[in-house]
Design a protein around this motif. Structure first.
Motif, PDB file in Angstrom:
ATOM      1  N   VAL A  63       9.404   0.490  -3.419  1.00  0.00           N
ATOM      2  CA  VAL A  63       8.609  -0.634  -3.920  1.00  0.00           C
ATOM      3  C   VAL A  63       9.516  -1.761  -4.378  1.00  0.00           C
ATOM      4  CG1 VAL A  63       7.076  -1.387  -5.775  1.00  0.00           C
ATOM      5  CG2 VAL A  63       6.598   0.752  -4.555  1.00  0.00           C
ATOM      6  N   LYS A  64      10.526  -1.442  -5.171  1.00  0.00           N
ATOM      7  CA  LYS A  64      11.440  -2.474  -5.677  1.00  0.00           C
ATOM      8  C   LYS A  64      12.141  -3.203  -4.536  1.00  0.00           C
ATOM      9  CE  LYS A  64      12.342  -0.288 -10.163  1.00  0.00           C
ATOM     10  NZ  LYS A  64      13.354   0.387 -11.021  1.00  0.00           N
TER      11      LYS A  64
ATOM     12  N   ASN B 216       9.092  13.035  -4.704  1.00  0.00           N
ATOM     13  CA  ASN B 216      10.103  12.306  -5.476  1.00  0.00           C
ATOM     14  C   ASN B 216       9.624  10.900  -5.774  1.00  0.00           C
ATOM     15  OD1 ASN B 216      12.386  11.026  -6.473  1.00  0.00           O
ATOM     16  ND2 ASN B 216      13.785  12.043  -5.043  1.00  0.00           N
ATOM     17  N   GLU B 217       9.138  10.678  -6.997  1.00  0.00           N
ATOM     18  CA  GLU B 217       8.644   9.347  -7.356  1.00  0.00           C
ATOM     19  C   GLU B 217       9.774   8.327  -7.413  1.00  0.00           C
ATOM     20  OE1 GLU B 217       8.953  11.588 -11.365  1.00  0.00           O
ATOM     21  OE2 GLU B 217       8.326  12.017  -9.301  1.00  0.00           O
ATOM     22  N   ASN B 218      11.009   8.788  -7.566  1.00  0.00           N
ATOM     23  CA  ASN B 218      12.135   7.849  -7.581  1.00  0.00           C
ATOM     24  C   ASN B 218      12.292   7.144  -6.235  1.00  0.00           C
ATOM     25  OD1 ASN B 218      12.839   8.429 -10.242  1.00  0.00           O
ATOM     26  ND2 ASN B 218      14.148  10.142  -9.641  1.00  0.00           N
ATOM     27  N   GLU B 219      12.117   7.894  -5.155  1.00  0.00           N
ATOM     28  CA  GLU B 219      12.205   7.285  -3.826  1.00  0.00           C
ATOM     29  C   GLU B 219      11.117   6.240  -3.634  1.00  0.00           C
ATOM     30  OE1 GLU B 219      12.575   9.484  -0.266  1.00  0.00           O
ATOM     31  OE2 GLU B 219      14.059  10.893  -1.069  1.00  0.00           O
ATOM     32  N   ALA B 220       9.897   6.564  -4.041  1.00  0.00           N
ATOM     33  CA  ALA B 220       8.791   5.618  -3.906  1.00  0.00           C
ATOM     34  C   ALA B 220       9.040   4.384  -4.765  1.00  0.00           C
ATOM     35  CB  ALA B 220       7.474   6.280  -4.292  1.00  0.00           C
ATOM     36  N   THR B 221       9.538   4.603  -5.971  1.00  0.00           N
ATOM     37  CA  THR B 221       9.831   3.479  -6.865  1.00  0.00           C
ATOM     38  C   THR B 221      10.880   2.561  -6.257  1.00  0.00           C
ATOM     39  OG1 THR B 221       9.331   4.864  -8.791  1.00  0.00           O
ATOM     40  CG2 THR B 221      10.571   2.855  -9.187  1.00  0.00           C
TER      41      THR B 221
ATOM     42  N   ILE C 103       4.153   1.918   2.371  1.00  0.00           N
ATOM     43  CA  ILE C 103       5.107   2.922   1.915  1.00  0.00           C
ATOM     44  C   ILE C 103       4.372   4.256   1.962  1.00  0.00           C
ATOM     45  CG2 ILE C 103       6.512   3.768   0.002  1.00  0.00           C
ATOM     46  CD1 ILE C 103       6.835   0.886  -0.929  1.00  0.00           C
ATOM     47  N   LEU C 104       4.831   5.164   2.816  1.00  0.00           N
ATOM     48  CA  LEU C 104       4.092   6.390   3.084  1.00  0.00           C
ATOM     49  C   LEU C 104       4.968   7.621   2.893  1.00  0.00           C
ATOM     50  CD1 LEU C 104       2.387   5.283   6.436  1.00  0.00           C
ATOM     51  CD2 LEU C 104       1.460   5.069   4.110  1.00  0.00           C
ATOM     52  N   SER C 105       4.318   8.720   2.565  1.00  0.00           N
ATOM     53  CA  SER C 105       5.034   9.985   2.458  1.00  0.00           C
ATOM     54  C   SER C 105       5.528  10.406   3.840  1.00  0.00           C
ATOM     55  CB  SER C 105       4.120  11.062   1.867  1.00  0.00           C
ATOM     56  OG  SER C 105       2.909  11.140   2.594  1.00  0.00           O
TER      57      SER C 105
ATOM     58  N   PHE D 128       0.849  -1.195   0.000  1.00  0.00           N
ATOM     59  CA  PHE D 128       0.000   0.000   0.000  1.00  0.00           C
ATOM     60  C   PHE D 128       0.884   1.245   0.000  1.00  0.00           C
ATOM     61  CE2 PHE D 128      -2.462   3.469   1.690  1.00  0.00           C
ATOM     62  CZ  PHE D 128      -3.707   3.291   1.099  1.00  0.00           C
ATOM     63  N   VAL D 129       0.588   2.148  -0.923  1.00  0.00           N
ATOM     64  CA  VAL D 129       1.382   3.371  -1.056  1.00  0.00           C
ATOM     65  C   VAL D 129       0.483   4.593  -0.906  1.00  0.00           C
ATOM     66  CG1 VAL D 129       2.913   4.719  -2.537  1.00  0.00           C
ATOM     67  CG2 VAL D 129       3.011   2.216  -2.612  1.00  0.00           C
TER      68      VAL D 129
END
Length: 377
Positions: free
Chosen positions: A322-323, A314-319, A292-294, A268-269
């Motif tokens: 997830v990985k 920053n979508e890179n951090e979220a990506t 995964i939370l802000s 869950f993001v």
């Protein structure tokens, strides 16, 4: 907690709307208060509840009064909100409750009530603007903020779902005393968790709301090889709209449909930039989903140690987060357990007892210092 005669005799008139998280809050609270002998009448503003929502209210033991009155956040001018407040005041004079619980503080700006008023600070345009935009409020937000400020000043007691939001509210409105903190609770769906057959990302909420920051999750979806599913409306009031270019938009799902998605234990993001509490996160944690939370104050307060935190810009951090969970089942399983355990502290029972203490304080005319009701529950 022992039920007292005071609680048994209480009749509360509560306001709510059927289009957001306040609806679920009101029903969960009404059901929890019923176990203490408190009877709740819910005055519904905005669109009428659906047939399913009416069944939910009946199950919670709440009596509904569908008013057809405008919501404060969709009203076109100050007068509409003031008239709605006067209408709630007239309704209170008819049914004669012992206490008023306003989930829309602006309703108390110009209305007068003969009984104590407890107001819940769920969210407001002023704190939303500060978190999402910054700078001076636009005119359309300024008059709404003024009404909320007046409503806060008229209330016998203010409640907030997190300490972080209580502090933001007190600072924004220049309150002499912080709202009392009673953390929200949610009854678990009862849908059993299923063994994971595949990894996917899930998010839920008012996707059109810029504060939910769905755009970051949608950009993240373009960088992932696993599905990203998003539940909730893409279009909001006043033609506000967001596009799902890479994530799969599921539309507005029923509570049971959301629970079925969560039962598959996705990751869950939430990339929200503004979230006073976050019921969707709590529901995901109850289902045993890794979170995964802000990295915002409210999420840190509630979920520190039970989630991965990322920069919402920053979508890179979220990506990358997830990985990491997809490639490291051990870390993912540990986060799932931690989220579920933390969720067990945010119960309807603890919320109801905290709110009932606030009711008793308001009825007794006492003014206690801001406290974290139910933090040890």
């Amino acid at each position: 907690m022992t039920t007292s005669k005071t609680a048994k005799s209480l009749h509360v008139l509560m306001t709510a709307d059927a289009v957001g998280g306040v609806w679920q809050y009101a029903l969960d609270l009404a059901g929890g208060l019923l176990t203490h002998g408190v009877r709740t009448t819910i005055a519904v503003l905005g669109p009428a509840p659906s047939a399913d929502q009416q069944i939910m209210a009946e199950a919670a033991g709440a009596e509904l009064v569908v008013t057809g009155l405008p919501l404060d956040w969709t009203a076109s001018h100050r007068g509409e909100v003031k008239e709605a407040g006067h209408a709630i005041s007239r309704l209170a004079a008819q049914i004669r409750p012992d206490l008023i619980h306003l989930n829309a503080p602006a309703l108390a700006a110009d209305a007068r009530f003969d009984v104590p008023v407890v107001t819940a600070c769920h969210s407001c345009v002023a704190t939303w603007w500060q978190a999402v935009k910054g700078g001076p409020l636009p005119d359309d937000f300024a008059w709404r903020t003024d009404l909320v400020r007046q409503g806060y000043g008229s209330a016998s007691k203010l409640l907030a779902p997190t300490l972080a939001f209580a502090q933001a509210t007190a600072e924004t409105y220049g309150l002499a005393q912080m709202p009392t903190v009673v953390r929200n609770g949610r009854r678990a769906s009862g849908v059993p968790s299923n063994a994971r057959s595949r990894s996917f990302i899930f998010t839920a909420g008012r996707l059109w709301d810029e504060g939910k920051n769905f755009a970051t999750i949608d950009r993240m979806a373009a960088r992932l090889s696993i599905p990203v599913l998003a539940a909730g409306p893409l279009q909001g009031p006043n033609s506000v709209q967001v596009e799902a270019r890479h994530a799969k938009a599921l539309g507005l799902l029923s509570d049971q449909d959301v629970a079925r998605q969560l039962s598959k234990q996705p990751i869950f993001v939430s990339a929200a930039r503004y979230e006073p509490f976050g019921l969707a996160v709590l529901e995901a944690a109850q289902a045993g989903c890794a979170l995964i939370l802000s990295d915002i104050p409210t999420f840190r307060e509630l979920w520190d140690g039970a989630a991965l935190f990322v920069d919402p810009r920053n979508e890179n951090e979220a990506t990358d987060a997830v990985k990491r969970l997809v490639q490291d089942p051990g870390t993912r399983s540990a986060l799932e357990r931690a989220a579920r355990q933390r969720a067990e502290t945010y119960t309807v029972e603890a919320m109801s007892e905290g709110v009932l203490r606030a009711y008793r304080s308001a009825l007794a005319g006492t003014s206690c210092e801001a406290s974290l009701e139910g933090a040890a529950a």
